[in-house]
Enzyme design. Structure first.
Site: not given
Length: 304
Positions: A47, A75, A89, A185
């Site tokens: 994203d 991550y 988010d 998310r």
């Protein structure tokens, strides 16, 4: 950014450290300009808010992306407890706030435990998943109700590295190891829901895809300044290596099977990278009964 290439570009794989504010397509566009070719694709979208590792395939090496996109990933993220957003988010609008100051650290750890291992996860509504041929985020932004089916994913690590408490919110710095298709998310959303205070993601950085780490990867403005990773090296790292003779390489390139050679691949192993005596990637081979058969051939001009 490096000047546009004036010579033919060799096939290869490029690791890029994407900054925030750019889409994955933006990075691909910059790579096309820097390398002077349009034949570039990427494995695993990030994203715009997210930073970190983006893997690009150049020229014939784009064929390897299908074997990279499904690899496990790592991550680093920051989850804010006490606020929910419509996108799960920080790019979305805050939809609710709940005082999270009273949450105990042990309660947070206890709520994380059910979100590890093999879990059923409903992806975020604002995602790239297609619903009726259209992206879920396009439908959501058009005001349509979007219902996404739950999917099975694996979260092998969900670890809190730091905890910072505000007046009514708590920020958790976490590291997550997960299977492809996991939405961080959604983990933030589900953790907040389990604790009864809501939650969303405020930062996300991808640090690993399979055997490839973001450390040392160039940013978009440095694309073209260094060499590409060879298809042979990348395929061997992802799939494992099978050395073949010149005659076998020729047969594989011509679509022939290697009769009776399946035992050269361990029973538990799937497709492997076939590499000729010159170190060039011939393609990806797999077992078919007692034989080995090409599952994907590389163009013969592939780089070593």
């Amino acid at each position: 950014m490096a000047a546009r290439s004036q010579t033919p570009v060799a096939p290869g794989i490029l690791l890029v450290d994407k900054p925030g504010g750019l889409t994955s397509h933006d990075v691909v566009a910059r790579a096309r300009r820097a390398l002077g070719t349009r034949k570039i694709g990427h494995a695993g979208t990030l994203d715009p808010m997210a930073t970190g590792l983006l893997i690009l395939g150049v020229e014939g090496a784009t064929r390897l992306l299908t074997f990279i996109v499904g690899l496990d990933k790592t991550y680093e993220a920051t989850i804010r407890l006490g606020e929910s957003t419509d996108s799960d988010d920080a790019d979305g609008e805050i939809t609710s706030t709940t005082d999270a100051a009273g949450l105990a650290t042990d309660d947070i750890r206890a709520a994380i435990a059910p979100l590890t291992g093999r879990i059923s996860q409903v992806p975020s509504t604002v995602s790239a998943i297609k619903v009726g041929g259209k992206r879920a985020y396009d439908l959501a932004r058009a005001g349509q109700d979007v219902e996404l089916a739950a999917r099975e994913v694996t979260v092998s690590r969900f670890e809190v590295r730091d905890e910072r408490r505000g007046a009514e919110t708590i920020d958790l710095d976490v590291v997550v190891d997960c299977s492809s298709g996991t939405y961080i998310r959604a983990l933030a959303r589900d953790l907040g829901a389990a604790l009864g205070v809501g939650g969303h993601l405020t930062a996300l950085r991808r640090t690993r895809i399979g055997p490839f780490a973001v450390d040392g990867a160039p940013g978009p403005d440095e694309i073209g300044d260094g060499p590409l990773r060879s298809p042979a090296d990348v395929a061997a790292a992802v799939l494992g290596r099978l050395d073949v003779t010149a005659d076998e390489a020729r047969d594989l390139r011509h679509g022939k099977r290697l009769a009776g050679q399946a035992t050269r691949i361990a029973p538990s192993r799937g497709p492997v990278a076939a590499i000729d005596p010159d170190g060039v990637l011939v393609g990806v081979v797999e077992k078919r009964g007692a034989d080995l058969k090409s599952a994907m051939n590389m163009p013969e001009e592939s780089a070593r």
